[in-house]
Design a protein around this motif. Structure first.
Motif, PDB file in Angstrom:
ATOM      1  N   MET A   1      16.205   1.623  24.609  1.00  0.00           N
ATOM      2  CA  MET A   1      17.541   1.660  24.022  1.00  0.00           C
ATOM      3  C   MET A   1      17.789   3.027  23.405  1.00  0.00           C
ATOM      4  N   LYS A   2      19.019   3.523  23.565  1.00  0.00           N
ATOM      5  CA  LYS A   2      19.405   4.784  22.934  1.00  0.00           C
ATOM      6  C   LYS A   2      20.034   4.478  21.585  1.00  0.00           C
ATOM      7  N   VAL A  23       8.702   3.247  17.003  1.00  0.00           N
ATOM      8  CA  VAL A  23       9.238   2.262  17.948  1.00  0.00           C
ATOM      9  C   VAL A  23       9.375   2.917  19.320  1.00  0.00           C
ATOM     10  N   ASP A  24       8.470   2.591  20.231  1.00  0.00           N
ATOM     11  CA  ASP A  24       8.436   3.240  21.553  1.00  0.00           C
ATOM     12  C   ASP A  24       9.660   2.924  22.402  1.00  0.00           C
ATOM     13  N   LYS A  25      10.222   1.734  22.232  1.00  0.00           N
ATOM     14  CA  LYS A  25      11.303   1.288  23.117  1.00  0.00           C
ATOM     15  C   LYS A  25      12.691   1.775  22.686  1.00  0.00           C
ATOM     16  N   ILE A  26      12.740   2.534  21.608  1.00  0.00           N
ATOM     17  CA  ILE A  26      14.030   3.064  21.147  1.00  0.00           C
ATOM     18  C   ILE A  26      13.979   4.589  21.151  1.00  0.00           C
ATOM     19  N   GLU A  27      14.951   5.182  21.827  1.00  0.00           N
ATOM     20  CA  GLU A  27      15.051   6.643  21.897  1.00  0.00           C
ATOM     21  C   GLU A  27      16.198   7.100  21.002  1.00  0.00           C
ATOM     22  N   ASP A  48      23.200   2.565  22.774  1.00  0.00           N
ATOM     23  CA  ASP A  48      23.070   1.110  22.840  1.00  0.00           C
ATOM     24  C   ASP A  48      23.013   0.492  21.446  1.00  0.00           C
ATOM     25  N   ASN A 112      12.669  -5.812  15.901  1.00  0.00           N
ATOM     26  CA  ASN A 112      12.103  -6.800  16.832  1.00  0.00           C
ATOM     27  C   ASN A 112      13.173  -7.745  17.353  1.00  0.00           C
ATOM     28  N   LEU A 115      15.272  -5.852  19.983  1.00  0.00           N
ATOM     29  CA  LEU A 115      14.568  -5.634  21.245  1.00  0.00           C
ATOM     30  C   LEU A 115      14.343  -6.920  22.026  1.00  0.00           C
ATOM     31  N   ASN A 116      14.348  -8.037  21.349  1.00  0.00           N
ATOM     32  CA  ASN A 116      14.050  -9.310  22.011  1.00  0.00           C
ATOM     33  C   ASN A 116      15.267 -10.215  22.159  1.00  0.00           C
TER      34      ASN A 116
END
Length: 254
Positions: A1-2, A23-27, A48, A112, A115-116
């Protein structure tokens, strides 16, 4: 996610940015220090997710969202030191609301969830998030009736129900049916959670499936075997179970 971080306080921005480094999944694609710049960045970069301060010098967070033109709009997490904005934050369907100063654990709990949770799930769980929010802050001594309204999502509208107008609440499967005068609102929430966040001096559990507002009890009907019912001002008879009878009578002054 941006993600885009928007706050006119540099230290507040840096706190969120530092936490997001884990948090790896958020840029993180940028940061903004005012509302005008935020509007431009959101419309141009299409993030996002945005972390949005409500009180900024040039405009507030709600004014920023009004001028966001992209569709779908980003997931919004409001960050502010003022909890009186909570209701309005949910009125614009914020995903969550972080009250400064928040703990790291609270921040990552929100991450969390983001992301979920899919956008469809987020929309369907909108009213549940509101109840969870009020439940969380009621633990800190802020009673729900002090917030003045209970938001209940209905299709593309959100009904704002004054707790003082609620006659009674009844369980119906996984839902709670909230009766206000001649209207009935349905909320996906347990009576246990609602009982915790409503004013216990006014709202009393009279049965495992019923909460009654004492201000709307018109009569007490006595029947055989020491059974009693509460007749509400709308004419509805609510049975009072033996396990709740003593508390009910004490609260009502008998």
């Amino acid at each position: 996610m941006k993600a885009l971080v928007i706050d006119d306080e540099e230290l507040a921005r840096k706190r969120v940015l530092n936490l997001l480094e884990d948090v790896d999944k958020i840029e993180v694609i940028g940061e903004c220090s005012n509302g005008r710049n935020a509007i431009e960045r959101i419309n141009d970069d299409k993030p996002d997710l945005i972390f949005l301060d409500i009180n900024m010098k040039d405009m507030n967070g709600f004014e920023v969202l009004k001028k966001v033109e992209i569709s779908p709009k980003p997931v919004v997490i409001f960050v502010t030191a003022y909890d009186n904005y909570a209701l309005k934050a949910f009125d614009v369907e914020a995903f969550d609301f972080l009250l400064k100063p928040f703990k790291d654990e609270r921040f990552f709990k929100t991450i969390n969830k983001v992301l979920n949770t899919t956008r469809t799930e987020a929309d369907s769980n909108f009213e549940k998030r509101m109840v969870e929010f009020f439940h969380e802050y009621s633990k800190g001594g802020i009673q729900l009736n002090a917030v003045s309204k209970i938001p209940i999502k209905q299709g593309n509208k959100t009904a704002l129900v004054d707790p003082n107008d609620i006659l009674y609440i009844q369980a119906s499967g996984y839902y709670a049916e909230i009766f206000v005068n001649s209207k009935k609102y349905v909320l996906r929430e347990s009576l246990n959670n609602l009982a915790e966040i409503l004013d216990s001096n006014v709202f009393v559990r009279i049965h495992r499936s019923t909460i009654a507002n004492l201000n709307f009890v018109d009569e007490i009907i006595h029947s055989d075997y020491s059974e009693i019912d509460a007749k509400m001002t709308d004419g509805k008879l609510l049975h009072i179970s033996k396990s709740h009878k003593k508390e009910f009578l004490e609260k009502i002054g008998i």
